[in-house]
Design a protein around this motif. Sequence first.
Motif, short mmCIF file in Angstrom:
data_model
loop_
_atom_site.label_atom_id
_atom_site.label_comp_id
_atom_site.label_asym_id
_atom_site.label_seq_id
_atom_site.Cartn_x
_atom_site.Cartn_y
_atom_site.Cartn_z
N MET A 1 50.09 -47.43 5.65
CA MET A 1 50.38 -47.93 4.31
C MET A 1 51.66 -48.75 4.39
O MET A 1 52.74 -48.20 4.60
CB MET A 1 50.53 -46.77 3.32
CG MET A 1 49.25 -46.01 3.08
SD MET A 1 49.43 -44.74 1.81
CE MET A 1 47.73 -44.19 1.67
N ALA B 1 46.75 -49.91 1.92
CA ALA B 1 46.40 -48.95 2.97
C ALA B 1 45.32 -49.58 3.82
O ALA B 1 44.42 -50.24 3.30
CB ALA B 1 45.90 -47.65 2.35
N THR C 1 56.11 -40.66 8.03
CA THR C 1 56.77 -41.83 7.44
C THR C 1 57.83 -42.37 8.39
O THR C 1 58.36 -41.67 9.23
CB THR C 1 57.40 -41.48 6.08
OG1 THR C 1 57.89 -42.68 5.46
CG2 THR C 1 58.55 -40.50 6.23
N THR D 1 53.08 -44.00 6.60
CA THR D 1 53.39 -44.74 5.38
C THR D 1 54.85 -45.13 5.34
O THR D 1 55.73 -44.37 5.77
CB THR D 1 53.03 -43.91 4.13
OG1 THR D 1 53.45 -44.61 2.95
CG2 THR D 1 53.72 -42.56 4.15
#
Length: 231
Positions: free
Chosen positions: A58, A197, A37, A13
């Motif tokens: 995401m 997403a 991330t 993400t």
Amino acid sequence: MGERDDPQLVVWTAGSTLPGLRAAVTAAGLAGIDVRTNHGHLIEQACLEYRLDGDIVMLPDAMIDKLAAAGKIGAGRLPLGIVPIGAALRTGRTPPDVSTLDAMKAAIDKADRIALTLAPSGDHLMEVFQCLGVLPLVEAKLVRFDTSTMVNEHMAASDDDVLGFGPASEIIAWRNRGIVYAGPLHETIQMALPYSAAILGQARNKAAAVTLLKRLDTDEARASFKDSGVV
């Protein structure tokens, strides 16, 4: 690649959706999710170059669209919401009014320093400041950092009045860590990015990935994202 036997999912993400994802995962009591991330553009590039070990990404919609056009997205995509740019100061300072252009100009004039990222949101604001005629004033006070987290750390640790700008969700994540959110910028100068997403075509646990997207599309999960600043 075949599906894994274990239920673990790897979700990559961007920073703007990281707080909401973590809150949603906790609220739903979900287990076996490896949340990772990085900068959105680095995640996107790794996907395009077959270097990303993951099941779900995401990212801003524009990046998801690019990955889909390159055949990297499988069957499954969920809109998460929009992340606006906001402003912040260190806790203990009076939050400035940034709801109008004149108010934001006044806040810039009053601040000791202006903190931006080197990401697209920071570049966008530099163009905004030029259009508003305050670029010379901003440049005299300007400090820039690679990430919004670094901007937040700088504001929280500084004794000066540092006015910082970044994605609202990344500011709100620091609301109990030394940062106070001043609010989103006026709509005429916003760069509010929609995020989604999406399941990667190379996902090794596609059934569990589909299940996760369904869980993220519940009222409880969406409330977690909204509370994090994804509106």
